[in-house]
Design a protein around this motif. Sequence first.
Motif, PDB file in Angstrom:
ATOM      1  N   GLN A 197       0.669  -1.174   0.064  1.00 33.65           N
ATOM      2  CA  GLN A 197      -0.067  -0.077  -0.130  1.00 33.65           C
ATOM      3  C   GLN A 197       0.901   1.344   0.029  1.00 33.65           C
ATOM      4  O   GLN A 197       0.360   2.309  -0.588  1.00 33.65           O
ATOM      5  CB  GLN A 197      -0.861  -0.024   1.190  1.00 33.65           C
ATOM      6  N   GLU A 248      -6.200   4.750   2.143  1.00 33.55           N
ATOM      7  CA  GLU A 248      -6.235   3.188   2.219  1.00 33.55           C
ATOM      8  C   GLU A 248      -4.891   2.688   2.748  1.00 33.55           C
ATOM      9  O   GLU A 248      -5.144   1.887   3.421  1.00 33.55           O
ATOM     10  CB  GLU A 248      -6.045   2.934   0.559  1.00 33.55           C
ATOM     11  N   LEU A 249      -3.914   3.520   2.954  1.00 32.97           N
ATOM     12  CA  LEU A 249      -2.684   3.067   3.647  1.00 32.97           C
ATOM     13  C   LEU A 249      -3.062   3.175   5.165  1.00 32.97           C
ATOM     14  O   LEU A 249      -2.759   2.261   5.883  1.00 32.97           O
ATOM     15  CB  LEU A 249      -1.572   4.077   3.152  1.00 32.97           C
ATOM     16  N   THR A 279      -5.257   0.288   6.022  1.00 33.95           N
ATOM     17  CA  THR A 279      -4.393  -0.970   5.925  1.00 33.95           C
ATOM     18  C   THR A 279      -3.683  -1.142   7.154  1.00 33.95           C
ATOM     19  O   THR A 279      -3.451  -2.184   7.768  1.00 33.95           O
ATOM     20  CB  THR A 279      -3.379  -1.061   4.743  1.00 33.95           C
TER      21      THR A 279
END
Length: 530
Positions: free
Chosen positions: A347, A426-427, A430
């Motif tokens: 990611q 999104e990182l 995650t």
Amino acid sequence: MARLFAILLLSVGLSACSTLTDMWPSSVPADSSLAGDVSVATESQHSAFEAGAENIQPEGQLPAKHEQQESAALSAALDTLDQAQAAQLTLAQAWPMALAHDPSWLAATSARQATDTFRTQGLAGLLPQIQAGYSRSRIDGLRRQPWLFGLMRESILEYDSSNAYVQLQQPLFDLGRYHTWRWAEARAVQGDADWLAARQQLAARLSDAWIALLGARDALELRQALADSLSAQLAGQEALFRHNEGNVIDIQQIRSRLETARADAIRAQASLDVAQEALQSMLGVPIGRGPGQRLPVTPQFAATSSAPATASDLTTIHPTVLPPLQPAQLVDWLDMARARNADIIAQRASLRVAQVDVARAASRHAPTLAFVANWSKADSENLSSLSQRTNTYVVGLQLSVPLFSGGYDTALHAQARAQASQASHELDATQEQTLADVMRHYQGITGGAQRIRALESSAQSAALGLEATRKTHQFGLGSNLDTLRMQDRLFNVRAQLNQARLEYLRARIALLAAAGIPLDEIFVGQAFEH
């Protein structure tokens, strides 16, 4: 499967952080203990793990000396086990088969090969661009030209025309090409990260399929042992009845439970077949040796007896070897996950690609400057140069300034910024999910160890209670129903204990995967490189 769980747990659970030199005994005697039982660990085994625990580095990096010792010990143990189980399929043998057949892994490999070409594509934009061309044509026609007193003069055209050229263009200042090269490099790095994440996922799926197979085999053998025990009790009660010492009620009670146990065994057999098929689908080859044959597989880190489970195994409780978790602190596992988790690394690479893409989109607003050199040779290129041959040499600089594109460049820049923001979120998601998984697996290990100890104590108590109930019934002080109830309780506790052991092992492997430790290197006994 008693030593199966113990040795697999020892090798996988502490492969990232402790010396395994004294982990396996030189020889393992065969016994008839039920799948899921674990042999008693020696004091030297525990001391080996404690000694290895003292050299753990807090940042998740293993000392090189311990890596070499661990690799050598693990490889030696696997070689010994492979020789002992030469006729069966080991996990180390299954791993390359999964690499060669699993469709998801093959797709990830092809994707990496595709993304690796981005490096060459990006660099090509910075290098000189050379192109050449040649054309030749035949001209047939009629030419009319004004002449004196308004008259027209006609002439017939019949000639060959040719043109050849070579052109070189070298970018001198071009932010678009430069950021395209950076984007290509970042995209290739992302492809490598996705490939490593897919490899880790394949190893995790293979271990899950293996553990599922062990659990299915455990359940089948346990139910078969219960059925054997009830069958023996039924035969004894029928013999007593023939000598006028038993009664029909006891016989019917035992027969009812026996049929239920047989039905459960049939269902467990179906579950085992499903688990076998799931593993075969990953390996791509039939593993069974023939119709009706059981799956000839042996877990890689185990030396198990091939003897089937017997009725006496219901009362045989072996303590589970639960080596200490190293590193022991949760914060160390969280730090390892932040630095080495494959999904987080992938990611991060994706975020890097999005950030470079923003700069690439912004560069469309910048001017470009290029060096241009051109050579051309023409023969009767047009009517004005009819019957003429020309050689032309051009060397110069070409400046291009974008003025207006209809709003396309501005919209593209805004899109790239939004996609970079999306990748950043999104990182974060995650990372949060990975850290939550690490905490869940860590709690599953610590809490699972306590649950296993409690269930072992409960199983021991149930076994003693069953034995006491049987003796009481033999002296006429209890009923056969009391014995059956105690036997049912022991069976249920044993089933819970087997399930707790598998869940503990699954949590241990999942913690290693979440912390970024390559599971495939554990399978084949190689040293860690990260």
